[in-house]
Each structure stands twice: as structure tokens, then as C-alpha cells.
Design a protein around this motif. Sequence first.
Motif, mmCIF file in Angstrom:
data_model
loop_
_atom_site.group_PDB
_atom_site.id
_atom_site.type_symbol
_atom_site.label_atom_id
_atom_site.label_comp_id
_atom_site.label_asym_id
_atom_site.label_seq_id
_atom_site.Cartn_x
_atom_site.Cartn_y
_atom_site.Cartn_z
ATOM 1 N N HIS A 99 -95.792 130.822 -31.356
ATOM 2 C CA HIS A 99 -96.747 130.441 -31.956
ATOM 3 C C HIS A 99 -98.247 130.829 -31.280
ATOM 4 C CE1 HIS A 99 -98.916 128.206 -34.886
ATOM 5 N NE2 HIS A 99 -99.438 127.279 -34.292
ATOM 6 N N ALA A 100 -98.109 130.751 -30.130
ATOM 7 C CA ALA A 100 -99.226 131.157 -29.437
ATOM 8 C C ALA A 100 -99.474 132.600 -29.657
ATOM 9 C CB ALA A 100 -99.175 130.737 -27.844
ATOM 10 N N ARG A 101 -98.451 133.357 -29.318
ATOM 11 C CA ARG A 101 -98.671 134.828 -29.481
ATOM 12 C C ARG A 101 -99.190 135.127 -30.932
ATOM 13 N NH1 ARG A 101 -94.137 135.409 -26.243
ATOM 14 N NH2 ARG A 101 -92.901 134.999 -27.924
ATOM 15 N N GLU A 102 -98.839 134.445 -31.994
ATOM 16 C CA GLU A 102 -99.214 134.431 -33.434
ATOM 17 C C GLU A 102 -100.882 133.955 -33.409
ATOM 18 O OE1 GLU A 102 -95.118 133.414 -35.549
ATOM 19 O OE2 GLU A 102 -97.012 131.932 -35.651
ATOM 20 N N LEU A 103 -101.284 132.981 -32.627
ATOM 21 C CA LEU A 103 -102.593 132.614 -32.708
ATOM 22 C C LEU A 103 -103.718 133.704 -32.062
ATOM 23 C CD1 LEU A 103 -102.368 128.810 -32.081
ATOM 24 C CD2 LEU A 103 -102.328 129.900 -34.353
ATOM 25 N N ARG A 104 -103.021 134.123 -30.848
ATOM 26 C CA ARG A 104 -103.685 135.213 -30.256
ATOM 27 C C ARG A 104 -104.126 136.235 -31.115
ATOM 28 N NH1 ARG A 104 -100.768 133.476 -25.562
ATOM 29 N NH2 ARG A 104 -99.145 134.915 -25.896
ATOM 30 N N HIS A 105 -103.215 136.949 -32.039
ATOM 31 C CA HIS A 105 -103.344 137.986 -32.749
ATOM 32 C C HIS A 105 -104.246 137.443 -33.779
ATOM 33 C CE1 HIS A 105 -100.579 140.662 -30.903
ATOM 34 N NE2 HIS A 105 -99.744 139.917 -30.881
ATOM 35 N N GLY A 106 -104.512 136.415 -34.440
ATOM 36 C CA GLY A 106 -105.132 135.985 -35.184
ATOM 37 C C GLY A 106 -106.537 135.331 -34.769
ATOM 38 N N ALA A 107 -106.968 135.491 -33.813
ATOM 39 C CA ALA A 107 -107.959 134.816 -33.237
ATOM 40 C C ALA A 107 -109.456 134.633 -34.011
ATOM 41 C CB ALA A 107 -108.580 135.161 -31.902
ATOM 42 N N THR A 108 -110.017 133.581 -34.033
ATOM 43 C CA THR A 108 -111.337 133.647 -34.744
ATOM 44 C C THR A 108 -112.502 134.476 -34.043
ATOM 45 O OG1 THR A 108 -112.125 131.670 -33.784
ATOM 46 C CG2 THR A 108 -110.797 131.226 -35.589
ATOM 47 N N ASP A 109 -113.562 134.708 -34.804
ATOM 48 C CA ASP A 109 -114.651 135.547 -33.906
ATOM 49 C C ASP A 109 -115.097 134.727 -32.692
ATOM 50 O OD1 ASP A 109 -116.337 136.783 -37.032
ATOM 51 O OD2 ASP A 109 -114.388 137.293 -35.878
ATOM 52 N N ALA A 110 -115.204 133.391 -32.754
ATOM 53 C CA ALA A 110 -115.757 132.582 -31.630
ATOM 54 C C ALA A 110 -114.847 132.702 -30.718
ATOM 55 C CB ALA A 110 -115.961 131.190 -32.145
ATOM 56 N N GLU A 111 -113.436 132.512 -30.800
ATOM 57 C CA GLU A 111 -112.288 132.720 -29.951
ATOM 58 C C GLU A 111 -112.333 133.958 -29.189
ATOM 59 O OE1 GLU A 111 -108.908 131.668 -32.086
ATOM 60 O OE2 GLU A 111 -109.278 129.626 -31.984
ATOM 61 N N GLN A 112 -112.380 135.145 -29.974
ATOM 62 C CA GLN A 112 -112.415 136.529 -29.339
ATOM 63 C C GLN A 112 -113.521 136.695 -28.287
ATOM 64 O OE1 GLN A 112 -112.380 139.000 -32.754
ATOM 65 N NE2 GLN A 112 -110.062 138.823 -33.039
#
Length: 637
Positions: free
Chosen positions: A218-231
Motif C-alpha cells: 500500500h505504501a508503494r501504491e501511495l508513493r506512485h500516486g503522491a499528491t502535488d504537495a507530497e511530491q
Amino acid sequence: MKDLAAALAQLRAQHRYRSRAVLDSPQGAEIVVDGRRYLSFCSNDYLGLANHPRVIAALQAGAEKYGAGSGASHLITGHQRPHHELEEALAAYTGRPRALLFSTGYMANLGVVTALARRGDVIFEDRLNHASLLDAGLLSGARLKRYAHSDVAHLARQLDRSPSSQTGNAPLTTLSPPAKVDSSLPSPASGRGAGGEALDTHDKPNPPARLPEDLLTHARELRHGATDAEQLLWQLLRNRRLANAKFRRQHPLGRYIADFYCDEQRLVIELDGGQHSEQESYDEQRTAFLRAQGLKVIRYWNHHVLSQTEAVLEDIWRHVTRRDLPPSPPAPLPATGEGSKSPAPVSAESIARPAPVGDEGPSIHSSPTAPLPQAGRTQRGGHSHRGEGQPIRSSPTLPLPQAGEGWGEDAESGNDPDPRPAMFITDGVFSMDGDLAPLPALARLARQHQAWLMVDDAHGLGVIGAHGRGTVEHYGLGVDDVPILVGTLGKAFGTFGAFVAGSEELIETLIQRARTYIYTTALPPAVAHATLTSLRLIAEESWRRVHLAALVQRFRAGAAQLGLELMPSTTPIQPLLVGDEERALQLSAALKERGMYVSAIRPPTVPSGTARLRITLCAAHREQDVDQLLAALEAVL
């Protein structure tokens, strides 16, 4: 390795898996792949020079005289006579005072942008720019904004809203939410929360915790779909190395996943959208759990990370270094009312203060707030980078630190310079669409805002313009209109490498600061020697451009008769829009069965839903070749 295999399997399932073809022939109108001969309509060898006898002879002669490799960087002993002569010839060809060779177009774009842009600058890029330009903007440390494709009016509206035309970066003590939350931020309605977790949107504010074995996936999925602010925050935390703190992103902690986690400091950074009460309930539950584990948690609104980045970084730096922390318990993250569309007013004390953990007590520092360090400086007042080339003293404008070094010394002033539109960056000819950028309008806007205009004309030079000098010549512009021109040598020139052309000051600055120029081995001298011959052929044999333009017209006319949906392009790049990725692959395979080699282009190279056949023509093609392609397209479509 099991995780890599799963990721590759997912690409195959999405019809996005890429495979390499192995050619057994030179580039040309005809190629041989796996023993079969095809008509090739997917090369960038626009003028048919990659296999020209004179270019091959020049390559051989250059190797005999100068050897196979340069053996060093340009700033040591790698800058040989062919390099110097080619730079002078390219400067004359583009009508500019100087030119500088780079090993690849990717390295040229990264080198220019990271050398010229600095923290506090704003870079505006066309949304369909080449990946190297977008990567350069992200790595520069500047604020990157993208405007709609070739939409100068949209760019102008962004400039009107940019901090450069307003108040610049707000200091931490004046942080306040914008009047309206950025509509581009994700919301729970889309199935994704601001903090990164997948949300159940069916009126279940407290989604069940995932099983531990699912957390890493799940963490890897979130990294691939990071928001603009997270990136954005992740890029800055990695590049700036705040007090050498090492953060991990989307890191599993217990039954939750932290947006950012620093093990040494036991510090968690969470990003919140603050738009929906059910999202807030879940975020508060997660924060309470993490604090119960003895972790220090600070939270920021997404829009503050995007719009007041430097102030957020300053606050993080304070928590990492424990400087000037408040002696009293902080206010909690502000709540939003039921159905509220924007956060409640936020004070400086409430936006990013950690809740007390144990008996944390007052700050260990009682001195006034220390200013945030500037990128590129060290506690010693500058450092030398050891490597190829003379030692270079780090500059405050150099955004990328050496690996493993501290981020910097205290700034001379606590206030960063006001952001300003430092650069407008665009392709000259867009590589996947084939259309031309509106350079005259961009040049006028750049002059109005005193910004650099940088054009990557990789697919225009040699092809566009009366003398093949690219889109700048096509529009009748000069060095004052387009101060930074990037070109590649591996397309119309038929060889390899890239260059930047501009003023004397620009080129000297790049020699001193462009890391992708300083810290790499120079292009093989034989390649430079061969490119001099390519340049002469481009000047002498204008029939190649004339013939190529006639082929483009013939193809477009035939496609119109067949009712094919070509994209609007007058260049050798003629994309046929398909939409579905699987369908594009099927059409490419069907054309190969008929002896036509045409590549299917799919996301992420192009936006989702715009998969296409990228058809390219070259001067080596004949009219009957184009007719055969049209017949094959009619058969498969």
C-alpha cells in the motif's frame, strides 16, 4: 525482487510494458529487425543523415586522428579540437555568439535549468514539454508551474496569480489559508486522502486498518500516486537535507502509514487537505495513534506546502534542530465545519506545531529564530567539489548539494528573495504531437515579465525554417527573443549529442555551474568531427527539407481522404490518435505484419486516453513509401 516482478506484471496488464527492438541494419527508410525488412516510420533521423556516406567517412577519419574516446571531462583534457570547432560552427549556424556541447539533450536541459534557476524563482513550463525539461524544473529547487499546452493566455493568468505579482513568500508568522482551496488538490471523493491513505468514501470516516502484510504494498501504491504537495515536499526534503535529517516517505508505522518520517528525530510530518469533516476525523485518529507511540507529529495543510513552501520548510527545520520551539502546548489543527469547502482561519501557532509528547517541555533554545539555510552553502562558508574539472566554489544559486553533505549555513538574511518568473520553458516542436510552440507570444510575455525564454528545439533544428535553423528562424526571432536555445545532434543531424546556444555570458555561466557539463566525460571527438560534416550537408543540401515537406503534405492529404484522425502538425511528426492503449498496440502489430514499422506511444509518455501511433517521415523516404503506408493504414483501420 518479488515486488519488482509484480510491478512489471502490472505494466503488462495495463498495456504499458515497453520492449526494445534489436536492429540488424543502420537507420534509414528501411530497417532490418529480427531478420525481417520493414519500412520504418518511427525514427527521428529526419534528414536521412545517420547513414550518409560522408558522415560515416568523417566519423572514421575523426577516430583515426583523435581516437575513439575523449578520456576526460571538458574542463580537464577532454575538450579536443573537433569539439571546439563544432561549438563555433553551431554558434554560427544558430546566429548566436556562443554554443556549448553536452553529451545528451537530457543532460543539456538539466544542466541549463539547474545552473540558472534558484530557490525562490518560478519556472513556467508547457504541460506537454519533454520529460527532461520537466525533470529539470523539479530538480532545480525553483517552483515549477505548468500551463495548458501552447495556451499563452493561461500562462498569463498564472503570472497574474503568481507570488511574483503579489507578496512573495510569507514568513512563518504570517501564514494564513488562501481564500479558496486549490481545486486541483485531491479530495476523499476521489478515493484518496490528503495524507495519502486510500479512503472509503461511503460515509465511513474510520476505515479499517490494513493488515501488516499489506502495508508495504500500500505504501508503494501511495508513493506512485503522491499528491502535488507530497511530491514537492519530498523533493525538497531530499535535496536540501535539513540539518542532515533523513526522511522516508509513506512509511508504515504500526497500522498506519506516515506521509514523512525521520527515525533519528522520531518526527512525523503529515499533510492534510482540510476540506471534509470525515477526512479530518480519520487524520485525527491517525495522529493520535502515532503520538501514542511516542512520536512527534506536525501537520500542514496541502495548500500551505504548495503556496508558502519556504515558510513550511523553515518550520520543519526548527523542529529538526529544536530551535525556537514554543514553550507552551500548541493549538490543535483547526477544525472545519460540516460540509465546509475551505479550512477555518489558521494562525501561525496552529498550522504546524507539535503536540507535547511526554514531558517535552520548553524549547532548548531561547534565542531568536535562526534563519533558514540557503541551498548550496555550507557551514564553512562554501565548499569545493572534487571531481573532474577545477574545484568549483558552491554558489547560493546552485540547487543540488553534493551527496552526503549538510544542506547549508545560516543565510545572511532570514528572508528569502521574492519569487519571480525566472524562466519560461517550452519545446520548439513538441515531440509527441508535432505542433510548434507559439514562440512570438511567449517571447513578448517573457520580455514583459523580464524572464528567460528557453526553447528546446530538438525536433525543429535542421528541419524547420528556410535554412533549417529551427522554430526560432521559422518565426523570425533572434537571441534577444529566445536567449536560451537547446538543440540535439541525434535527430536531424544524424549523429549524437546536444548543445546550448546563447550569449557569451550564458555559455560562460554554464561552463562554471552546469553540473551535467562539468562532471561528465566529453563527447567522443570522432562524433563531433562527423557532426561538422552533417552541419555542412544541412547547409548544402536544402533539397532534403523540400522533399521532406512534400512528403508530409502527401501523407496528410492521403490521410484526410481515408478519414484518419491526424493531429494538427506540419512537421515530420504525424501522430495518429487512437486513445486506447491496447488498441494502439494492436494497430502497431498489424502494421508490422504488413511490413510497416510504426511505434505505439502510450502513457506515461503521453496523457492517459491519448495513446497514438507516432508516424515520422524522413528525407530518405520516397513517395511510394508514403503510399504504401497509407494503404497499410487503410487496411488495418
